[in-house]
Design a protein around this motif. Structure first.
Motif: not given
Length: 124
Positions: A40-62
């Motif tokens: 967002a403007p005037w903010k740092g880059r914020e993590f949202v979500a990630a997924i593994s190579q096989s798509a079997g694992l995910t991880y989210y920001a609270d």
């Protein structure tokens, strides 16, 4: 390098939904763990979500857990971010990124390749 192109952004009212896509024409994404970040403007880059190579694992920001879903279609070489129950504070440029190893972390420095981003604007 992994060329990445995001699409699907736009203007939506609070409570609405959008689905973002991230495609690569140059590399097969099945070899990469993928992440979505936002800035967002005037903010740092914020993590949202990630997924593994096989798509079997995910991880989210609270801040998005329970509202956003990351998925990956290796056959289509595309990663998605389904965003539901959007809030004005979700307004940002959303970027996808690729990395060669999986870890459930929010560290943007782990990612070596980035797309240009797609704008998401949520009106109140």
């Amino acid at each position: 390098q992994v060329p990445l192109v995001e699409s699907g952004g736009g203007l939506v009212q609070a409570g609405g939904s959008l689905r973002l896509s991230c495609a690569s024409s140059g590399r097969t994404l099945s070899a990469y763990a993928m992440g979505w970040f936002r800035q967002a403007p005037w903010k740092g880059r914020e993590f949202v979500a990630a997924i593994s190579q096989s798509a079997g694992l995910t991880y989210y920001a609270d801040s998005v857990k329970g509202r956003f879903t990351i998925s990956k279609d290796n056959a289509k070489n595309t990663v998605y971010l389904q965003m539901n129950s959007l809030k004005p504070e979700d307004t940002a440029v959303y970027l996808c990124a690729a990395k060669t190893t999986w870890a459930p972390t929010a560290n943007r420095n782990d990612y070596g390749d980035w797309g240009q981003g797609t704008q998401v604007t949520v009106s109140s």
